[in-house]
Design a protein around this motif. Structure first.
Motif, mmCIF file in Angstrom:
data_model
loop_
_atom_site.group_PDB
_atom_site.id
_atom_site.type_symbol
_atom_site.label_atom_id
_atom_site.label_comp_id
_atom_site.label_asym_id
_atom_site.label_seq_id
_atom_site.Cartn_x
_atom_site.Cartn_y
_atom_site.Cartn_z
ATOM 1 N N ALA A 164 0.734 -1.224 -0.137
ATOM 2 C CA ALA A 164 0.037 0.021 0.088
ATOM 3 C C ALA A 164 0.857 1.036 0.060
ATOM 4 C CB ALA A 164 -0.928 -0.074 1.175
ATOM 5 N N GLY A 165 2.156 1.156 0.013
ATOM 6 C CA GLY A 165 2.974 2.344 -0.067
ATOM 7 C C GLY A 165 3.111 2.944 1.336
ATOM 8 N N ASN A 166 2.493 2.322 2.494
ATOM 9 C CA ASN A 166 2.120 2.694 3.758
ATOM 10 C C ASN A 166 1.222 3.784 3.701
ATOM 11 O OD1 ASN A 166 2.803 2.205 6.495
ATOM 12 N ND2 ASN A 166 4.423 3.648 6.630
ATOM 13 N N TYR A 167 0.508 4.062 2.726
ATOM 14 C CA TYR A 167 -0.489 4.926 2.884
ATOM 15 C C TYR A 167 -1.937 4.347 2.872
ATOM 16 C CZ TYR A 167 -3.354 8.963 1.013
ATOM 17 O OH TYR A 167 -4.463 9.956 0.894
ATOM 18 N N ALA A 319 5.133 9.699 1.416
ATOM 19 C CA ALA A 319 6.296 9.993 0.413
ATOM 20 C C ALA A 319 5.987 9.442 -0.933
ATOM 21 C CB ALA A 319 7.716 9.583 1.081
ATOM 22 N N THR A 320 5.246 8.170 -0.913
ATOM 23 C CA THR A 320 5.169 7.315 -2.125
ATOM 24 C C THR A 320 3.982 7.856 -2.807
ATOM 25 O OG1 THR A 320 6.297 5.381 -1.054
ATOM 26 C CG2 THR A 320 4.986 5.188 -2.883
ATOM 27 N N GLU A 321 2.823 7.898 -2.173
ATOM 28 C CA GLU A 321 1.445 8.140 -2.503
ATOM 29 C C GLU A 321 1.441 9.748 -3.075
ATOM 30 O OE1 GLU A 321 -2.613 7.443 -3.731
ATOM 31 O OE2 GLU A 321 -1.039 6.137 -3.209
ATOM 32 N N ARG A 322 1.800 10.553 -2.436
ATOM 33 C CA ARG A 322 1.748 11.977 -2.729
ATOM 34 C C ARG A 322 2.912 12.719 -3.186
ATOM 35 N NH1 ARG A 322 -2.698 13.973 -0.651
ATOM 36 N NH2 ARG A 322 -2.474 15.477 -2.217
ATOM 37 N N LEU A 323 4.081 12.037 -2.949
ATOM 38 C CA LEU A 323 5.401 12.752 -3.567
ATOM 39 C C LEU A 323 6.190 11.907 -4.632
ATOM 40 C CD1 LEU A 323 6.761 14.029 -0.044
ATOM 41 C CD2 LEU A 323 5.311 15.323 -1.784
ATOM 42 N N VAL A 327 10.877 4.928 -0.103
ATOM 43 C CA VAL A 327 11.860 5.651 1.013
ATOM 44 C C VAL A 327 11.883 4.483 1.889
ATOM 45 C CG1 VAL A 327 11.127 7.821 0.751
ATOM 46 C CG2 VAL A 327 9.974 6.260 2.349
ATOM 47 N N HIS A 328 12.826 4.467 2.809
ATOM 48 C CA HIS A 328 13.093 3.631 4.028
ATOM 49 C C HIS A 328 13.116 4.328 5.270
ATOM 50 C CE1 HIS A 328 17.167 3.921 3.287
ATOM 51 N NE2 HIS A 328 17.447 3.720 4.525
ATOM 52 N N PHE A 329 12.439 3.600 6.220
ATOM 53 C CA PHE A 329 12.506 4.288 7.838
ATOM 54 C C PHE A 329 13.029 3.398 8.709
ATOM 55 C CE2 PHE A 329 10.278 4.081 11.802
ATOM 56 C CZ PHE A 329 10.513 5.274 12.268
ATOM 57 N N TYR A 342 10.654 -0.021 7.712
ATOM 58 C CA TYR A 342 9.681 0.136 6.887
ATOM 59 C C TYR A 342 10.704 0.399 5.491
ATOM 60 C CZ TYR A 342 6.537 1.625 3.308
ATOM 61 O OH TYR A 342 6.043 1.873 2.054
ATOM 62 N N GLU A 343 10.443 -0.171 4.427
ATOM 63 C CA GLU A 343 11.016 0.083 3.180
ATOM 64 C C GLU A 343 10.187 -0.445 1.995
ATOM 65 O OE1 GLU A 343 12.379 -1.915 0.752
ATOM 66 O OE2 GLU A 343 11.586 -3.740 1.414
ATOM 67 N N ASN A 344 10.274 0.827 1.098
ATOM 68 C CA ASN A 344 9.865 0.146 -0.318
ATOM 69 C C ASN A 344 10.598 0.589 -1.476
ATOM 70 O OD1 ASN A 344 9.356 3.050 -0.384
ATOM 71 N ND2 ASN A 344 7.182 2.821 -0.962
ATOM 72 N N ASP A 345 11.995 0.864 -1.057
ATOM 73 C CA ASP A 345 12.736 1.378 -1.817
ATOM 74 C C ASP A 345 13.750 0.325 -2.332
ATOM 75 O OD1 ASP A 345 14.260 1.327 0.396
ATOM 76 O OD2 ASP A 345 14.969 3.423 0.331
#
Length: 490
Positions: A164-167, A319-323, A327-329, A342-345
Motif C-alpha cells: 500500500a506504500g504505507n498510505y 512520500a510514495t503516494e503523494r510525492l 523510501v525507508h525508515f 519500513y521500506e519500499n525502496d
C-alpha cells in the motif's frame, strides 16, 4: 473488517519473493528460444535495451502492461499466455524454485554468495541446492517456535504496508473528519483541539497517578472516560490520547489473534500521525520543500510541533503516494537492535529466517549506527552508504532519548532520489558488506588470535530471551489490574 483491512483489499498483490516475476521471465525466455530469437533481436522488436529484457527474463524486473503487450506481440503470443502461473517446463520450475530460495530471507541470512543458474547448471546440482535450502529452512522454523506467531504476523503486516506504500486512504479520511469536527484551520494541532475531539467522541480526559503499570491508557466505555498517567508532558499527551481514541474511531473489537493486535496498533499510530500532521497541510509543506530540493524531517517536526520520530514516520505515509518517492525508515537502539523498520525502496534490512526485521542487528556502518559516535547531537547526521546487496543509499538520522536508552531514527532513499533532500552534499560515506560477518561483526585475525582463548564474557541476557509470548486478549496487559483500576475510579 478494520480500516486497514478494507484499504488493503483493493491493493495489487506483491509476491514476497517475486515468484510471479520469475515465472513470467522464464515463459518469455522459453518462448523467445522456441522462436529462435536472440535477446538482442527481441529487444530491438520492442524498442528496449537488451539489459532490460535480461532483467525481465531473470525475474528481477516486472514489465509494465504496455511493454508486456509489445512482448506478447513480438513473441506471437498473448498477454494471458505469458501470465500463466505454471512454469513452462519441469526444468524451468526447478530453476524458479532455486532462484526463489536464493532471494529469500533464510538464504540471505546465511551470508552465502548465490550461484548463477544457467543452462550449464545440471538438474541434480539444482535439486541438491534446493534440498539443502529446504533443510536449513526446517531447522530455522524449529528454532523459532516460541515467538513464531508474533513474528509471522508482523512480517505479513509489514508486507501489506509495503504493497500500500504505507498510505491508507480511509485512515486519512477519518483524520480529516476528526479535525473538521473541531474546526481545525491550520498550523500545529493544539492540546485543546485534541481534548475537543475526545469530547466529540463522548469521552472526558482523566490524568491519574495510579494508571496500571502494563498500560499506556485505559478507556472506560461504560462511563465515557479516558484515563492517562499524570506524568505526561502536555504536548506529548496529544499522541497518547489519539492512539487511545483510535479504537473508537476505527471500530476496533477485542483482538482474536496477535495479528489483529498488531494491526490495531498500526492503525492507532497511523491515525495519531494523520491528525497531528494533517495530510493536506503536510503534503503542501513537503511539496514546496521538494520543489526547492530541501525536504527535511526537522522542518516537518518543527512545523507541526511533534517528535522527530512521528515526523519521520508520517513522511513515509505520504512520500510514495503523494510525492512519488520510495523510501525507508528505521528506528534502532544504541545497542544496534532494530526496533522498527519500513521500506519500499529495495534497501536490504537485516532479518531473521522468517523475514522479520525487528530484533535483528543493524550493520555498524549504516547511518543508524554511525550517528551514535558523532559528538553533535543537536544537528542531523547525513551519510551515503554503498551496499554489498547493490546500490547506494543516503540517510538522514537523529538520536532521541527514551527510558530504554538512546535510539536513532533514520529516513533514507536511493541515490537517484537524494536530489530532493537537504543534506545531500554531505561528504560522509561508508560501505556495508553485511550479512557477511567480516563486515562489522568479526574481529580482525590479529585480535582473534590474541584474545579468542583468553576472553570469557558473561552475556547480559535479556529477561525476555526465553519468555513465552505475552498472553491475554491484549498481549502483555494485566487484565486483573485494569479491572481493579476501573472499579476504583468508577
Amino acid at each position: 473488517m478494520t480500516l486497514l483491512d478494507s484499504e488493503l483489499a483493493g491493493a495489487a498483490p506483491q509476491p514476497e519473493e517475486a515468484g510471479d516475476a520469475l515465472t513470467l521471465g522464464r515463459r518469455i525466455r522459453e518462448r523467445r528460444t522456441a522462436l529462435g530469437l536472440t535477446l538482442e533481436q527481441l529487444a530491438a522488436a520492442v524498442d528496449r535495451a537488451p539489459s532490460q529484457l535480461s532483467a525481465i527474463e531473470n525475474g528481477r524486473r516486472e514489465p509494465r502492461l504496455p511493454l508486456l503487450r509489445a512482448l506478447a506481440a513480438a513473441l506471437d503470443s498473448t498477454v494471458d499466455e505469458l501470465l500463466v502461473d505454471e512454469p513452462p517446463s519441469e526444468r524451468a520450475a526447478l530453476e524458479i524454485a532455486v532462484e526463489r530460495a536464493q532471494r529469500g530471507a533464510v538464504f540471505r541470512s546465511l551470508g552465502i554468495q548465490p550461484i548463477r543458474v544457467s543452462k550449464a547448471t545440471g538438474d541434480e546440482t539444482l535439486r541438491a541446492i534446493l534440498g539443502l535450502h529446504q533443510e536449513v529452512e526446517r531447522l530455522h522454523r524449529e528454532r523459532a517456535a516460541t515467538p513464531e506467531e508474533a513474528r509471522r504476523a508482523n512480517t505479513q503486516l509489514r508486507r501489506e504496508m509495503r504493497v500500500a506504500g504505507n498510505y491508507f486512504a480511509e485512515l486519512e479520511q477519518a483524520a480529516r473528519e476528526l479535525l473538521d469536527s473541531v474546526g481545525y484551520a491550520g498550523g500545529p494541532v493544539s492540546q485543546r483541539a485534541i481534548s475537543s475531539i475526545a469530547e466529540k467522541l463522548g469521552f472526558s480526559l482523566h490524568y491519574v497517578s495510579d494508571i496500571p503499570h502494563s498500560t499506556r491508557s485505559v478507556i472506560d466505555r461504560r462511563n465515557g472516560r479516558l484515563y492517562l498517567g499524570n506524568n505526561l508532558p502536555s504536548r506529548d499527551a496529544r499522541a497518547p490520547i489519539l492512539r487511545a481514541l483510535a479504537s473508537v474511531v476505527c471500530g476496533h473489537e477485542e483482538p482474536r489473534s496477535y495479528g489483529d493486535f498488531l494491526r490495531q496498533r498500526v492503525e492507532a499510530n497511523y491515525l495519531a500521525g494523520a491528525v497531528l500532521l494533517p495530510e493536506h497541510a503536510t503534503v503542501e509543506l513537503l511539496s514546496e520543500a521538494k520543489q526547492q530540493r530541501q525536504i527535511s524531517m526537522e522542518d516537518l517536526r518543527d512545523a507541526f510541533a511533534v517528535s522527530y520520530e512521528m515526523a519521520a514516520h508520517r513522511f513515509t505515509n505520504l512520500a510514495t503516494e503523494r510525492l512519488g518517492l520510495q523510501v525507508h525508515f528505521m528506528k534502532a537502539h544504541e545497542s544496534g537492535t532494530l526496533i522498527k523498520a519500513y521500506e519500499n525502496d529495495g534497501v536490504c534490512f537485516p532479518s531473521d529466517a522468517l523475514g522479520n526485521l525487528e530484533g535483528a542487528t543493524v550493520c555498524r556502518n549504516w547511518t543508524a549506527r554511525t550517528i551514535f559516535s558523532q559528538p553533535d547531537r543537536f544537528n542531523p547526521w547525513y551519510q551515503y552508504t554503498d551496499m554489498a546487496s547493490g546500490g547506494t543509499y543516503w540517510c538522514t538520522s537523529r538520536v532521541e532519548k527514551a527510558k530504554e536508552g538512546l535510539y536513532s531514527v533514520s529516513v533514507g532513499v536511493r541515490f537517484e532520489d537524494v536530489k530532493w533532500f537537504r543534506g545531500r552534499e554531505t561528504p560522509h560515506r561508508s560501505r556495508s558488506f553485511c550479512p557477511d560477518d567480516r563486515c562489522c561483526r568479526r574481529a580482525s585475525g590479529e585480535l582473534t588470535s590474541k584474545w579468542e582463548a583468553a576472553a570469557w564474557p558473561e552475556a547480559a541476557t535479556p529477561t525476555s530471551l526465553l519468555a513465552a509470548l505475552p498472553t491475554g486478549t491484549f498481549p502483555g496487559v494485566d487484565a486483573n489490574e485494569v479491572y481493579a483500576f476501573l472499579e476504583a475510579h468508577e
